[in-house]
Design a protein around this motif. Structure first.
Motif, PDB file in Angstrom:
ATOM      1  N   THR A   1       0.615  -1.590   0.037  1.00  0.00           N
ATOM      2  CA  THR A   1       0.402  -0.292   0.072  1.00  0.00           C
ATOM      3  C   THR A   1       0.879   1.058   0.070  1.00  0.00           C
ATOM      4  O   THR A   1       1.689   1.253   1.083  1.00  0.00           O
ATOM      5  CB  THR A   1      -0.715  -0.436   1.213  1.00  0.00           C
ATOM      6  N   ILE A   2       1.237   2.259  -0.513  1.00  0.00           N
ATOM      7  CA  ILE A   2       1.871   3.360  -0.623  1.00  0.00           C
ATOM      8  C   ILE A   2       1.399   3.937   0.345  1.00  0.00           C
ATOM      9  O   ILE A   2       0.252   4.298   0.722  1.00  0.00           O
ATOM     10  CB  ILE A   2       1.391   3.949  -2.503  1.00  0.00           C
ATOM     11  N   GLY A   3       2.488   4.824   0.659  1.00  0.00           N
ATOM     12  CA  GLY A   3       2.644   5.654   1.590  1.00  0.00           C
ATOM     13  C   GLY A   3       2.353   7.080   0.834  1.00  0.00           C
ATOM     14  O   GLY A   3       2.589   7.372   0.391  1.00  0.00           O
ATOM     15  N   ALA A   4       3.539   7.557   1.517  1.00  0.00           N
ATOM     16  CA  ALA A   4       4.638   8.932   0.944  1.00  0.00           C
ATOM     17  C   ALA A   4       5.022   8.877   0.007  1.00  0.00           C
ATOM     18  O   ALA A   4       5.458   7.968  -0.234  1.00  0.00           O
ATOM     19  CB  ALA A   4       5.447   9.835   1.887  1.00  0.00           C
ATOM     20  N   MET A   5       3.769   9.355  -1.127  1.00  0.00           N
ATOM     21  CA  MET A   5       5.419   9.282  -3.123  1.00  0.00           C
ATOM     22  C   MET A   5       5.562  10.459  -3.395  1.00  0.00           C
ATOM     23  O   MET A   5       5.475  12.114  -2.417  1.00  0.00           O
ATOM     24  CB  MET A   5       4.291   8.731  -3.595  1.00  0.00           C
ATOM     25  N   GLY A   6       6.559  10.796  -4.254  1.00  0.00           N
ATOM     26  CA  GLY A   6       7.103  11.566  -5.103  1.00  0.00           C
ATOM     27  C   GLY A   6       6.767  11.492  -6.308  1.00  0.00           C
ATOM     28  O   GLY A   6       6.894  10.303  -7.115  1.00  0.00           O
ATOM     29  N   TRP A   7       7.133  12.683  -7.442  1.00  0.00           N
ATOM     30  CA  TRP A   7       7.493  12.581  -8.526  1.00  0.00           C
ATOM     31  C   TRP A   7       8.940  12.949  -8.774  1.00  0.00           C
ATOM     32  O   TRP A   7       9.136  14.178  -7.785  1.00  0.00           O
ATOM     33  CB  TRP A   7       6.464  13.427  -9.353  1.00  0.00           C
ATOM     34  N   TYR A   8       9.133  12.979 -10.120  1.00  0.00           N
ATOM     35  CA  TYR A   8      11.003  13.094 -10.215  1.00  0.00           C
ATOM     36  C   TYR A   8      10.695  13.238 -11.633  1.00  0.00           C
ATOM     37  O   TYR A   8      10.343  12.615 -12.322  1.00  0.00           O
ATOM     38  CB  TYR A   8      12.009  11.862  -9.461  1.00  0.00           C
ATOM     39  N   ARG A   9      11.891  14.250 -11.493  1.00  0.00           N
ATOM     40  CA  ARG A   9      11.925  14.195 -13.417  1.00  0.00           C
ATOM     41  C   ARG A   9      13.407  14.514 -13.662  1.00  0.00           C
ATOM     42  O   ARG A   9      14.200  14.916 -13.313  1.00  0.00           O
ATOM     43  CB  ARG A   9      11.310  15.577 -13.538  1.00  0.00           C
ATOM     44  N   GLN A  10      13.906  14.190 -14.836  1.00  0.00           N
ATOM     45  CA  GLN A  10      15.516  14.546 -15.010  1.00  0.00           C
ATOM     46  C   GLN A  10      15.164  15.099 -16.711  1.00  0.00           C
ATOM     47  O   GLN A  10      14.643  13.802 -17.713  1.00  0.00           O
ATOM     48  CB  GLN A  10      15.900  12.849 -15.187  1.00  0.00           C
ATOM     49  N   ARG A  11      15.615  15.868 -16.835  1.00  0.00           N
ATOM     50  CA  ARG A  11      15.458  17.118 -17.708  1.00  0.00           C
ATOM     51  C   ARG A  11      16.697  16.679 -18.681  1.00  0.00           C
ATOM     52  O   ARG A  11      18.150  16.428 -17.993  1.00  0.00           O
ATOM     53  CB  ARG A  11      16.110  18.259 -17.375  1.00  0.00           C
ATOM     54  N   PRO A  12      17.254  16.483 -19.976  1.00  0.00           N
ATOM     55  CA  PRO A  12      18.013  16.457 -20.877  1.00  0.00           C
ATOM     56  C   PRO A  12      19.661  17.119 -19.834  1.00  0.00           C
ATOM     57  O   PRO A  12      19.009  18.431 -20.188  1.00  0.00           O
ATOM     58  CB  PRO A  12      17.548  17.645 -22.328  1.00  0.00           C
ATOM     59  N   GLY A  13      20.398  15.967 -19.524  1.00  0.00           N
ATOM     60  CA  GLY A  13      22.044  16.768 -19.576  1.00  0.00           C
ATOM     61  C   GLY A  13      22.099  17.317 -18.115  1.00  0.00           C
ATOM     62  O   GLY A  13      22.574  17.666 -17.636  1.00  0.00           O
ATOM     63  N   LYS A  14      20.364  16.670 -17.408  1.00  0.00           N
ATOM     64  CA  LYS A  14      20.608  17.572 -16.146  1.00  0.00           C
ATOM     65  C   LYS A  14      20.602  15.936 -15.399  1.00  0.00           C
ATOM     66  O   LYS A  14      20.115  14.766 -15.384  1.00  0.00           O
ATOM     67  CB  LYS A  14      19.353  18.141 -16.041  1.00  0.00           C
ATOM     68  N   GLU A  15      20.927  16.195 -13.917  1.00  0.00           N
ATOM     69  CA  GLU A  15      20.818  15.273 -13.340  1.00  0.00           C
ATOM     70  C   GLU A  15      18.681  15.380 -12.529  1.00  0.00           C
ATOM     71  O   GLU A  15      18.723  16.268 -12.817  1.00  0.00           O
ATOM     72  CB  GLU A  15      21.158  15.557 -11.643  1.00  0.00           C
ATOM     73  N   ARG A  16      18.423  14.086 -11.768  1.00  0.00           N
ATOM     74  CA  ARG A  16      17.183  13.559 -11.262  1.00  0.00           C
ATOM     75  C   ARG A  16      16.949  14.860 -10.708  1.00  0.00           C
ATOM     76  O   ARG A  16      17.883  14.637  -9.619  1.00  0.00           O
ATOM     77  CB  ARG A  16      16.624  12.237 -11.425  1.00  0.00           C
ATOM     78  N   GLU A  17      15.475  15.258 -10.229  1.00  0.00           N
ATOM     79  CA  GLU A  17      15.043  16.482  -9.802  1.00  0.00           C
ATOM     80  C   GLU A  17      14.045  15.910  -8.557  1.00  0.00           C
ATOM     81  O   GLU A  17      12.996  15.127  -9.316  1.00  0.00           O
ATOM     82  CB  GLU A  17      15.165  17.733  -9.632  1.00  0.00           C
ATOM     83  N   MET A  18      13.432  15.994  -7.967  1.00  0.00           N
ATOM     84  CA  MET A  18      12.316  16.090  -7.025  1.00  0.00           C
ATOM     85  C   MET A  18      11.839  16.830  -7.441  1.00  0.00           C
ATOM     86  O   MET A  18      11.663  18.044  -8.064  1.00  0.00           O
ATOM     87  CB  MET A  18      12.399  15.985  -5.751  1.00  0.00           C
ATOM     88  N   VAL A  19      10.294  16.512  -8.103  1.00  0.00           N
ATOM     89  CA  VAL A  19       9.350  17.820  -8.214  1.00  0.00           C
ATOM     90  C   VAL A  19       7.887  18.130  -7.475  1.00  0.00           C
ATOM     91  O   VAL A  19       7.804  19.364  -6.955  1.00  0.00           O
ATOM     92  CB  VAL A  19       8.803  17.606  -9.592  1.00  0.00           C
ATOM     93  N   ALA A  20       8.005  17.259  -7.388  1.00  0.00           N
ATOM     94  CA  ALA A  20       6.260  17.943  -6.414  1.00  0.00           C
ATOM     95  C   ALA A  20       5.987  15.845  -5.112  1.00  0.00           C
ATOM     96  O   ALA A  20       6.489  14.655  -5.290  1.00  0.00           O
ATOM     97  CB  ALA A  20       4.990  17.499  -7.026  1.00  0.00           C
ATOM     98  N   ARG A  21       6.191  16.135  -4.334  1.00  0.00           N
ATOM     99  CA  ARG A  21       5.905  14.949  -3.032  1.00  0.00           C
ATOM    100  C   ARG A  21       4.537  15.278  -1.879  1.00  0.00           C
ATOM    101  O   ARG A  21       3.839  16.809  -2.227  1.00  0.00           O
ATOM    102  CB  ARG A  21       7.537  14.921  -2.267  1.00  0.00           C
TER     103      ARG A  21
END
Length: 116
Positions: free
Chosen positions: A32-52
């Motif tokens: 069962t999911i608990g706290a979750m997040g969306w992340y993204r990796q833009r071209p040429g960039k490190e993966r970053e948190m978008v929303a949690r």
């Protein structure tokens, strides 16, 4: 082990909207999911948190998406959503979901391309 499958990406023009979904499932045991997040990796960039989103439903966003993106979840369906509104070219990225601390194995992600 937990498996996540993201979907909903695509090609959109600046100012348009898009909705992403992520379904989490246990490969051996039911989860069962608990706290979750969306992340993204833009071209040429490190993966970053978008929303949690916390287990209770409290949310946090990176500054560049505040007021434009909305995270939500349906715990009964083990699904996390990210609504992208008024998108900008800088939002072009592969979007991933994971738990709050991103300790699960990363999924394939879903590509969002913002271009006129």
């Amino acid at each position: 082990q937990v498996q996540v499958v993201e979907s909903g990406g695509g090609l959109v023009r600046p100012g348009e909207s898009l909705s992403l979904s992520c379904v989490a499932s246990g490969t051996i045991f039911k989860i069962t999911i608990g706290a979750m997040g969306w992340y993204r990796q833009r071209p040429g960039k490190e993966r970053e948190m978008v929303a949690r989103i916390t287990r209770k439903g409290d949310t946090e966003y990176r500054d560049s998406v505040k007021g434009r993106f909305t995270i939500s979840k349906n715990t009964a369906q083990n699904t996390v959503y990210l609504d992208l509104n008024n998108v900008e070219p800088e939002d072009t990225a592969v979007y991933y979901c994971n738990n709050w601390d991103h300790t699960w194995r990363w999924g394939q992600g879903t590509q969002v391309t913002v271009s006129s």
